[in-house]
Design an enzyme around this catalytic site. Structure first.
Site, PDB file in Angstrom:
ATOM      1  N   ASP A  47       0.828  -1.211   0.000  1.00 44.80           N
ATOM      2  CA  ASP A  47       0.000   0.000   0.000  1.00 44.80           C
ATOM      3  C   ASP A  47       0.858   1.256   0.000  1.00 44.80           C
ATOM      4  O   ASP A  47       1.388   1.677   1.024  1.00 44.80           O
ATOM      5  CB  ASP A  47      -0.913   0.007   1.227  1.00 44.80           C
ATOM      6  N   TYR A  52       3.772   9.491   0.119  1.00 42.73           N
ATOM      7  CA  TYR A  52       4.698   8.787   1.014  1.00 42.73           C
ATOM      8  C   TYR A  52       6.155   9.016   0.607  1.00 42.73           C
ATOM      9  O   TYR A  52       7.070   8.662   1.331  1.00 42.73           O
ATOM     10  CB  TYR A  52       4.392   7.284   1.079  1.00 42.73           C
ATOM     11  N   LYS A  81      -1.870   6.146  -4.717  1.00 44.83           N
ATOM     12  CA  LYS A  81      -2.994   7.072  -4.494  1.00 44.83           C
ATOM     13  C   LYS A  81      -2.631   8.451  -5.021  1.00 44.83           C
ATOM     14  O   LYS A  81      -1.476   8.878  -4.897  1.00 44.83           O
ATOM     15  CB  LYS A  81      -3.296   7.183  -2.992  1.00 44.83           C
ATOM     16  N   HIS A 114      -6.980   9.774  -2.617  1.00 45.38           N
ATOM     17  CA  HIS A 114      -6.419   9.667  -1.265  1.00 45.38           C
ATOM     18  C   HIS A 114      -7.340  10.269  -0.200  1.00 45.38           C
ATOM     19  O   HIS A 114      -7.511   9.698   0.871  1.00 45.38           O
ATOM     20  CB  HIS A 114      -5.028  10.321  -1.220  1.00 45.38           C
TER      21      HIS A 114
HETATM   22  P1  NDP Z   1      -0.364   1.146  11.917  1.00 45.09           P
HETATM   23  O1  NDP Z   1      -1.658   1.123  12.640  1.00 45.09           O
HETATM   24  O2  NDP Z   1      -0.071   0.102  10.907  1.00 45.09           O
HETATM   25  O3  NDP Z   1       0.793   1.212  13.012  1.00 45.09           O
HETATM   26  C1  NDP Z   1       2.149   1.375  12.684  1.00 45.09           C
HETATM   27  C2  NDP Z   1       2.939   1.570  13.966  1.00 45.09           C
HETATM   28  O4  NDP Z   1       2.796   0.404  14.788  1.00 45.09           O
HETATM   29  C3  NDP Z   1       4.409   1.767  13.750  1.00 45.09           C
HETATM   30  O5  NDP Z   1       4.845   2.693  14.708  1.00 45.09           O
HETATM   31  C4  NDP Z   1       5.018   0.386  14.017  1.00 45.09           C
HETATM   32  O6  NDP Z   1       6.310   0.510  14.547  1.00 45.09           O
HETATM   33  C5  NDP Z   1       4.076  -0.172  15.061  1.00 45.09           C
HETATM   34  N1  NDP Z   1       3.926  -1.627  14.961  1.00 45.09           N
HETATM   35  C6  NDP Z   1       3.773  -2.354  13.819  1.00 45.09           C
HETATM   36  N2  NDP Z   1       3.631  -3.660  14.107  1.00 45.09           N
HETATM   37  C7  NDP Z   1       3.704  -3.765  15.443  1.00 45.09           C
HETATM   38  C8  NDP Z   1       3.635  -4.874  16.327  1.00 45.09           C
HETATM   39  N3  NDP Z   1       3.460  -6.109  15.869  1.00 45.09           N
HETATM   40  N4  NDP Z   1       3.752  -4.640  17.653  1.00 45.09           N
HETATM   41  C9  NDP Z   1       3.918  -3.372  18.127  1.00 45.09           C
HETATM   42  N5  NDP Z   1       3.980  -2.288  17.336  1.00 45.09           N
HETATM   43  C10 NDP Z   1       3.875  -2.480  16.000  1.00 45.09           C
HETATM   44  O7  NDP Z   1      -0.229   2.631  11.288  1.00 45.09           O
HETATM   45  P2  NDP Z   1      -0.262   3.361   9.880  1.00 45.09           P
HETATM   46  O8  NDP Z   1      -0.854   4.682  10.175  1.00 45.09           O
HETATM   47  O9  NDP Z   1       1.032   3.307   9.206  1.00 45.09           O
HETATM   48  O10 NDP Z   1      -1.346   2.555   8.998  1.00 45.09           O
HETATM   49  C11 NDP Z   1      -1.000   1.471   8.160  1.00 45.09           C
HETATM   50  C12 NDP Z   1      -0.978   1.878   6.696  1.00 45.09           C
HETATM   51  O11 NDP Z   1      -2.241   2.407   6.295  1.00 45.09           O
HETATM   52  C13 NDP Z   1      -0.007   3.019   6.348  1.00 45.09           C
HETATM   53  O12 NDP Z   1       1.325   2.631   6.400  1.00 45.09           O
HETATM   54  C14 NDP Z   1      -0.516   3.406   4.985  1.00 45.09           C
HETATM   55  O13 NDP Z   1      -0.107   2.474   4.014  1.00 45.09           O
HETATM   56  C15 NDP Z   1      -2.032   3.328   5.228  1.00 45.09           C
HETATM   57  N6  NDP Z   1      -2.599   4.636   5.615  1.00 45.09           N
HETATM   58  C16 NDP Z   1      -3.470   5.233   4.746  1.00 45.09           C
HETATM   59  C17 NDP Z   1      -4.028   6.452   5.035  1.00 45.09           C
HETATM   60  C18 NDP Z   1      -4.952   7.077   4.057  1.00 45.09           C
HETATM   61  O14 NDP Z   1      -5.293   8.257   4.233  1.00 45.09           O
HETATM   62  N7  NDP Z   1      -5.397   6.381   3.038  1.00 45.09           N
HETATM   63  C19 NDP Z   1      -3.739   7.167   6.278  1.00 45.09           C
HETATM   64  C20 NDP Z   1      -2.836   6.446   7.156  1.00 45.09           C
HETATM   65  C21 NDP Z   1      -2.322   5.231   6.820  1.00 45.09           C
HETATM   66  P3  NDP Z   1       7.666   0.063  13.761  1.00 45.09           P
HETATM   67  O15 NDP Z   1       7.547   0.519  12.341  1.00 45.09           O
HETATM   68  O16 NDP Z   1       8.728   0.818  14.509  1.00 45.09           O
HETATM   69  O17 NDP Z   1       7.794  -1.411  13.908  1.00 45.09           O
END
Ligand code: NDP
Length: 282
Positions: A47, A52, A81, A114
């Site tokens: 995604d 990004y 997006k 988006h």
């Molecule tokens: P998430 O809810 O996926 O959370 C990501 C965070 O959680 C990071 O800080 C990561 O840390 C941590 N994490 C990941 N796995 C674990 C685990 N198993 N245990 C503990 N902590 C964990 O957040 P996002 O906001 O990134 O959402 C996911 C995706 O959704 C985005 O990356 C993007 O692709 C999409 N998105 C789309 C949007 C839109 O407007 N269309 C808006 C926001 C997101 P670390 O990396 O340090 O491991």
């Protein structure tokens, strides 16, 4: 090598892996490791988005994996997006070409609006441009993100096309039940962004208790809750162990009672929101 992640069939018959890798905030320098780790672990859905600012690095990593024979192009589902400042019919066509060039791919599996940014008045023509790209075979399926009932009504009425997916903030702290019901009614698949609540929900005692019961982690429980409601999840991590952990969610099942306890974590009036409110963001 095919993956064990189940697919969901969208309203235009396109199959999409139910779990993918979120790529927001993944530094270009980390993309090679993150994506190769993910492919090894079984991820086939990626995604991405123009905003990004990592499409070149994502594309390079995907193409390297294809060249190495780890995966075929038609086994992966690549999403991008159009960002808000390129909305409009012509502009969206240009944005799509730019993303494709940065990724170094011939087609995208899904291209999405988006954000609606309703006050700009251009989300309808933006969606229309994406639908035209699908007609031209340059994108397999059409999606939107952050749309709410009025904006979905508007694009469906204007174009006669129902988006296959609406990608919205959804996790145990923000269930969005009313919008999800709208999706069901219209045959739109719900895709959850921030399915881990950006980590903020993972200390909740309900997730901890259920995780202990199943010998898994709170993150795995949160993902399982969305998957068992037939939604798509795209957790993001730059940490190899967590990338593997987040896809290791197909060997246990939550009970109805556990699902209900997690659903009850929803906070009233959207107080559990970790991202921007689409009705306000422009
Ligand atoms: P998430 O809810 O996926 O959370 C990501 C965070 O959680 C990071 O800080 C990561 O840390 C941590 N994490 C990941 N796995 C674990 C685990 N198993 N245990 C503990 N902590 C964990 O957040 P996002 O906001 O990134 O959402 C996911 C995706 O959704 C985005 O990356 C993007 O692709 C999409 N998105 C789309 C949007 C839109 O407007 N269309 C808006 C926001 C997101 P670390 O990396 O340090 O491991």
């Amino acid at each position: 090598m095919s993956s064990f992640v189940p697919s969901i069939t969208l309203n235009d018959s396109t199959p999409i892996p139910q779990l993918g890798l979120g790529l927001w905030k993944i530094d270009p320098a980390d993309c090679e490791t993150v994506i190769r780790t993910a492919i090894d672990a079984g991820y086939r859905h990626f995604d991405c988005a123009a905003i990004y600012k990592n499409e070149e690095a994502v594309g390079a990593a995907l193409r390297a994996a294809i060249a190495a024979g780890d995966v075929d192009r038609d086994e992966i589902f690549v999403v991008s997006k159009v960002w808000n400042n390129q909305q409009g019919f012509e502009e969206t066509g240009e944005a799509f070409n730019q993303s494709l060039t940065r990724l170094g791919l011939d087609y995208l599996d899904m291209y999405m609006v988006h954000w609606p940014c309703a006050d700009k008045g251009t989300y309808q023509s933006t969606f229309e441009a994406i639908a035209q790209l699908q007609g031209l075979g340059r994108v397999q399926t059409v999606g939107v993100c952050n749309f709410y009932e009025e904006t979905l009504d508007s694009i469906i009425a204007d174009t006669g096309i129902t988006p296959a997916i609406n990608q919205i903030e959804l996790h145990p702290g923000l269930s969005q039940q009313q919008l999800v019901d709208y999706h069901h009614h219209h045959g739109i698949v719900t895709e959850c962004w921030s399915p881990l609540g950006q980590g903020e929900i993972l200390g909740h005692p309900v997730l901890g208790e259920i995780a202990e019961e199943h010998g898994v982690t709170p993150a795995q429980v949160a993902l399982r809750w969305s998957l068992q409601h037939d939604r798509i999840v795209i957790p993001r991590s730059r940490t190899p162990e967590r990338i593997r952990e987040n896809i290791d969610v197909f060997s246990f099942e939550l009970t109805e009672e556990e699902l209900d306890r997690i659903t009850a974590m929803d906070q009233a009036d959207g107080a559990g929101r970790v991202g921007l409110d689409p009705r306000e963001f422009s």
